[in-house]
Motif scaffolding. Sequence first.
Motif, PDB file in Angstrom:
ATOM      1  N   GLU A  22      -0.952   7.684  -1.551  1.00 35.02           N
ATOM      2  CA  GLU A  22      -0.203   6.436  -1.694  1.00 35.02           C
ATOM      3  C   GLU A  22       0.164   6.341  -3.163  1.00 35.02           C
ATOM      4  O   GLU A  22      -0.637   6.701  -4.040  1.00 35.02           O
ATOM      5  N   THR A  23       1.381   5.875  -3.447  1.00 31.58           N
ATOM      6  CA  THR A  23       1.903   5.937  -4.805  1.00 31.58           C
ATOM      7  C   THR A  23       2.523   4.606  -5.238  1.00 31.58           C
ATOM      8  O   THR A  23       2.662   3.680  -4.438  1.00 31.58           O
ATOM      9  N   THR A  24       2.934   4.567  -6.509  1.00 30.13           N
ATOM     10  CA  THR A  24       3.530   3.350  -7.058  1.00 30.13           C
ATOM     11  C   THR A  24       4.962   3.152  -6.597  1.00 30.13           C
ATOM     12  O   THR A  24       5.535   2.086  -6.809  1.00 30.13           O
ATOM     13  N   GLY A  25       5.553   4.155  -5.991  1.00 34.10           N
ATOM     14  CA  GLY A  25       6.931   4.056  -5.529  1.00 34.10           C
ATOM     15  C   GLY A  25       7.313   5.285  -4.737  1.00 34.10           C
ATOM     16  O   GLY A  25       6.447   6.031  -4.275  1.00 34.10           O
ATOM     17  N   LYS A  60       4.468  -4.070  -1.488  1.00 28.55           N
ATOM     18  CA  LYS A  60       4.566  -4.841  -0.251  1.00 28.55           C
ATOM     19  C   LYS A  60       4.134  -4.023   0.954  1.00 28.55           C
ATOM     20  O   LYS A  60       3.464  -4.527   1.867  1.00 28.55           O
ATOM     21  N   VAL A  61       4.479  -2.731   0.946  1.00 26.41           N
ATOM     22  CA  VAL A  61       4.158  -1.861   2.079  1.00 26.41           C
ATOM     23  C   VAL A  61       2.689  -1.459   2.082  1.00 26.41           C
ATOM     24  O   VAL A  61       2.022  -1.468   3.117  1.00 26.41           O
ATOM     25  N   THR A  62       2.160  -1.107   0.899  1.00 21.41           N
ATOM     26  CA  THR A  62       0.793  -0.576   0.824  1.00 21.41           C
ATOM     27  C   THR A  62      -0.276  -1.643   0.635  1.00 21.41           C
ATOM     28  O   THR A  62      -1.434  -1.427   0.993  1.00 21.41           O
ATOM     29  N   GLY A  63       0.091  -2.784   0.031  1.00 21.27           N
ATOM     30  CA  GLY A  63      -0.897  -3.828  -0.236  1.00 21.27           C
ATOM     31  C   GLY A  63      -1.628  -3.649  -1.547  1.00 21.27           C
ATOM     32  O   GLY A  63      -2.566  -4.403  -1.848  1.00 21.27           O
ATOM     33  N   PHE A  64      -1.220  -2.683  -2.368  1.00 21.77           N
ATOM     34  CA  PHE A  64      -1.869  -2.468  -3.664  1.00 21.77           C
ATOM     35  C   PHE A  64      -1.293  -3.407  -4.728  1.00 21.77           C
ATOM     36  O   PHE A  64      -0.100  -3.682  -4.747  1.00 21.77           O
ATOM     37  N   LYS A  65      -2.184  -3.857  -5.623  1.00 17.79           N
ATOM     38  CA  LYS A  65      -1.763  -4.674  -6.753  1.00 17.79           C
ATOM     39  C   LYS A  65      -2.729  -4.444  -7.900  1.00 17.79           C
ATOM     40  O   LYS A  65      -3.942  -4.356  -7.691  1.00 17.79           O
ATOM     41  N   VAL A  66      -2.171  -4.337  -9.116  1.00 16.95           N
ATOM     42  CA  VAL A  66      -3.001  -4.173 -10.303  1.00 16.95           C
ATOM     43  C   VAL A  66      -2.994  -5.469 -11.100  1.00 16.95           C
ATOM     44  O   VAL A  66      -1.932  -5.990 -11.429  1.00 16.95           O
ATOM     45  N   ARG A  67      -4.201  -5.975 -11.381  1.00 10.86           N
ATOM     46  CA  ARG A  67      -4.339  -7.197 -12.191  1.00 10.86           C
ATOM     47  C   ARG A  67      -5.466  -6.982 -13.189  1.00 10.86           C
ATOM     48  O   ARG A  67      -6.581  -6.626 -12.805  1.00 10.86           O
ATOM     49  N   LEU A  73      -6.595  -3.985  -3.175  1.00  9.35           N
ATOM     50  CA  LEU A  73      -5.945  -3.592  -1.929  1.00  9.35           C
ATOM     51  C   LEU A  73      -6.081  -4.743  -0.955  1.00  9.35           C
ATOM     52  O   LEU A  73      -7.192  -5.096  -0.553  1.00  9.35           O
ATOM     53  N   HIS A  74      -4.950  -5.347  -0.607  1.00  7.38           N
ATOM     54  CA  HIS A  74      -4.937  -6.541   0.244  1.00  7.38           C
ATOM     55  C   HIS A  74      -5.906  -7.595  -0.317  1.00  7.38           C
ATOM     56  O   HIS A  74      -6.737  -8.156   0.401  1.00  7.38           O
ATOM     57  N   ARG A  75      -5.808  -7.795  -1.634  1.00  6.57           N
ATOM     58  CA  ARG A  75      -6.563  -8.810  -2.384  1.00  6.57           C
ATOM     59  C   ARG A  75      -8.049  -8.515  -2.524  1.00  6.57           C
ATOM     60  O   ARG A  75      -8.810  -9.346  -3.006  1.00  6.57           O
TER      61      ARG A  75
END
Length: 251
Positions: A22-25, A60-67, A73-75
């Motif tokens: 799974e990738t950033t784009g 949006k597709v994978t559910g990944f987010k960096v904070r 992953l999905h929060r």
Amino acid sequence: MQNSESGRAEECEETLVFFDLETTGLGQSCEIVQLAAVSGGHSLNLYIIPRSRMQRGAAKVTGFKVRKHRLYLHRQLVLTNSLREVLVAFIAFLQMLRRPLVIGHNIRRFDCRLLARALDELDLRAEFDSSISGCVDTLPLAREMLKDRSLQSFRQENLVRELLGVDYKAHDALEDVRALQALYSVLKPTSELICKHRFTLDTMQNKPVKACKSKVASKPPQQRPLWEHFRQAVKLTESKAEGHDGEPNGS
């Protein structure tokens, strides 16, 4: 006598490893966020905090987010390792299986190119190449095998739905490789077809080779130091798990 012959046949069977990223784009400049592999009941699933931003569509597709330098992953906070640790762990996984055939869906044009770039960046290409017998992309393989079925799409989730009659959690690398392993067992490609679609990281931009080399049963080089590095990565993951104390704040 029969048991002896069946035993020799099993030894000659090539081990299969199904892998996915799974990738950033979707571009060739994107980065790896998740690497998963499965071989029978053995699995590997590791995460990386990317150096570049997650593209909105991919997130949006994978559910990944960096904070705040953490990956969710999905929060839900997930444990991560460096890109080097993840690649070394993957190589160790392959070496334990004694030069398997690496299989993935659409890997020739996407996953393997990103993987090759990362391996080259960290000077791990030689170790990876010596740890596998080759690669096979199930996308062109399925197109050839199922050309008479008039399928509207050869995306993996569609093939799984058509051939296995199930839906699964797509765009999660671990779920993808588990589903692909099941799909491959239904496809049952012949050795001739596998040979036709086999490639390596060096030949992935060329046409498939017509002849297959026999599998070498020798012990891969540098297995011990790579395995020790893999154990260190696991210890690091366990250490992070002990220090995990939070949930993401908001979306």
